[in-house]
Write an enzyme that holds these catalytic residues in place. Structure first.
Site, short mmCIF file in Angstrom:
data_model
loop_
_atom_site.label_atom_id
_atom_site.label_comp_id
_atom_site.label_asym_id
_atom_site.label_seq_id
_atom_site.Cartn_x
_atom_site.Cartn_y
_atom_site.Cartn_z
CG ASP A 8 2.12 86.43 -14.19
OD1 ASP A 8 2.77 87.54 -14.99
OD2 ASP A 8 1.33 87.02 -13.69
CG ASP A 29 3.16 90.16 -12.05
OD1 ASP A 29 3.70 90.28 -13.30
OD2 ASP A 29 1.93 89.82 -11.96
CD GLU A 30 5.55 88.59 -16.67
OE1 GLU A 30 5.89 87.51 -17.59
OE2 GLU A 30 4.42 89.08 -16.61
N1 DCP Z 1 -0.06 96.60 -14.60
C1 DCP Z 1 -0.23 97.90 -14.93
N2 DCP Z 1 -0.84 98.28 -16.10
C2 DCP Z 1 -1.24 97.49 -16.92
C3 DCP Z 1 -0.92 96.02 -16.70
C4 DCP Z 1 -0.33 95.52 -15.49
O1 DCP Z 1 0.09 98.67 -14.01
N3 DCP Z 1 -1.85 97.78 -18.20
C5 DCP Z 1 0.68 96.24 -13.28
C6 DCP Z 1 -0.45 95.70 -12.41
C7 DCP Z 1 -0.37 94.46 -12.20
C8 DCP Z 1 0.90 94.09 -12.58
O2 DCP Z 1 1.43 95.16 -13.47
O3 DCP Z 1 -0.81 93.96 -11.06
C9 DCP Z 1 1.19 92.66 -13.22
O4 DCP Z 1 0.69 92.67 -14.39
P1 DCP Z 1 0.07 91.27 -14.88
O5 DCP Z 1 -0.50 91.78 -16.40
O6 DCP Z 1 0.83 90.30 -14.48
O7 DCP Z 1 -1.46 91.49 -14.36
P2 DCP Z 1 -1.99 90.92 -12.97
O8 DCP Z 1 -1.02 90.41 -12.19
O9 DCP Z 1 -2.78 92.33 -12.09
O10 DCP Z 1 -3.11 89.90 -13.14
P3 DCP Z 1 -2.95 88.35 -13.79
O11 DCP Z 1 -3.49 87.75 -12.69
O12 DCP Z 1 -3.93 88.34 -15.02
O13 DCP Z 1 -1.51 88.12 -13.80
CA CA Z 2 0.51 88.68 -12.91
CA CA Z 3 2.91 89.74 -15.37
#
Ligand code: DCP
Ligand code: CA
Ligand code: CA
Length: 355
Positions: free
Chosen positions: A4, A104-105
């Protein structure tokens, strides 16, 4: 293995704008009703430390950010997808089977190429992390274990830039103190029902009488919940059947020079060729995607008899590019992409237990 990316959208924004590097960054989906209506899509770790989190209303985030040097940006999905595609490609190359989940995963089955050797899997994880950092400037968190559920829990455990490995004997000690709400796949409603039975942690859940759980949740779900509490998961890593394959790239500078644009297309086609081979796919339609300096996107397509020849992609996109440039003599391109669709997959024989 589960991989991720860390604060994905926010990290990408940080990378492409040196003026905001190291600062709190908030990426937003503006709904457009008023200037500040909408929700936070994600924030980088600096902004999270202030309390600004995904899903939060933008108005609230701005209130928290007041008087502080926090940057708010709108989402740029095309760009995030472009980078995501490249990262998925490199992970697909390092796995027997890859199952992308969201932007992203992904789950990577590396059982065959490591012969089940965890040390070899760790080497692969380190290689993937290194490539993601050197090629895209991002960090990822990785979990490795003997099944998808535990790998996912492990990748979540240390963030950012984590690598968590759980051997079979370590799974139960790792999981047992987790709150049930923190077990992947257990939502708010189920958590509430479990809490009402006095079940707070994975340990509570694992020692709860299965028959009584079945009365509450039905046979299948009870089994699923119980399995989670013990880190049991038999679900296979399954590739998602794709509807299209595309590659988009950003030109070094905005241009209408056909040679420079075509060079990019040629470079993208090399990438796509690898995808075609890896996915064992044929296509009927080739498209050219153009994004000009005003960020206007156009797509031109041509459909032909079924083929798997990359040469077809190259020649057809060149024709489509010539057509585009004739029709839009004044526009410069910022980004260009190629896409194949109308796909047909040849069945690849996998392990017996998939039948
Ligand atoms: N995303 C979104 N709305 C949300 C959650 C996520 O649009 N409520 C989008 C933005 C993130 C992407 O999806 O960058 C990936 O979600 P993740 O939950 O993996 O979150 P991040 O990658 O941003 O942070 P982490 O480092 O916790 O994985
Ligand atoms: Ca992420
Ligand atoms: Ca994710």
């Amino acid at each position: 293995m589960h991989v991720d990316l860390d604060s994905f959208y926010a990290s990408l924004e940080e990378n492409r704008n040196s003026a905001i590097r190291g600062k709190p960054i908030v990426v937003c989906v503006y709904s457009g009703r008023t200037e500040e209506s909408g929700a936070v899509s994600t924030s980088n770790y600096k902004a999270r430390a202030l309390g600004i989190k995904a899903g939060m209303p933008i108005i609230l985030a701005k209130r928290i950010a007041k008087g502080k040097d926090v940057t708010f940006l709108p989402v740029d999905m095309d760009y995030y997808r472009e980078v995501s595609d490249r990262i998925m490609d490199l992970m697909e190359d390092e796995s027997d089977i890859m199952e992308q989940v969201g932007i992203d995963e992904a789950y990577l089955d590396v059982t065959e190429r490591t012969n089940g050797d965890l040390d070899k899997a760790i080497e692969i994880a380190e290689k993937i992390k290194e490539k993601i950092t050197s090629q895209e400037g991002l960090t990822a968190s990785v979990g490795i274990s003997s099944n998808k559920f535990v790998a996912k829990m492990a990748s979540d455990f240390q963030k950012p830039d984590g690598l968590t490995v759980l051997k079979d004997g370590e799974i139960i000690p790792f999981l047992e103190n987790f709150k049930v709400s923190k077990l992947h796949g257990i939502g708010d409603k189920t958590t509430k029902s479990l809490n009402e039975l006095g079940i707070e942690t994975a340990r509570d859940l694992s020692s709860y009488d299965l028959k009584e759980l079945e009365e509450m949740f039905g046979k299948n779900k009870a089994r699923l919940l119980h399995d989670k509490s013990l880190g049991i998961d038999d679900s296979p890593v399954e590739p998602k059947e794709k509807k299209q394959l595309s590659r988009i790239g950003t030109l070094k500078e905005d241009t209408k020079n056909i040679d420079i644009i075509f060079e990019k297309i040629f470079e993208l086609s090399k990438d796509m060729e690898q995808r075609i081979i890896k996915n064992n796919v044929s296509f009927r339609t080739v498209s050219l995607i153009t994004i000009d300096s005003e960020l206007k996107t156009q797509t031109k397509s041509e459909t032909m008899p079924l083929t798997k020849e990359i040469q077809k992609v190259v020649s057809v996109s060149k024709e489509l590019l010539e057509k585009y440039l004739r029709e839009n003599p004044d526009r410069k391109l910022r980004r260009v992409g190629i896409r194949i669709s109308n796909l047909e997959f040849s069945k690849i024989q996998r392990t017996l237990d998939e039948f």
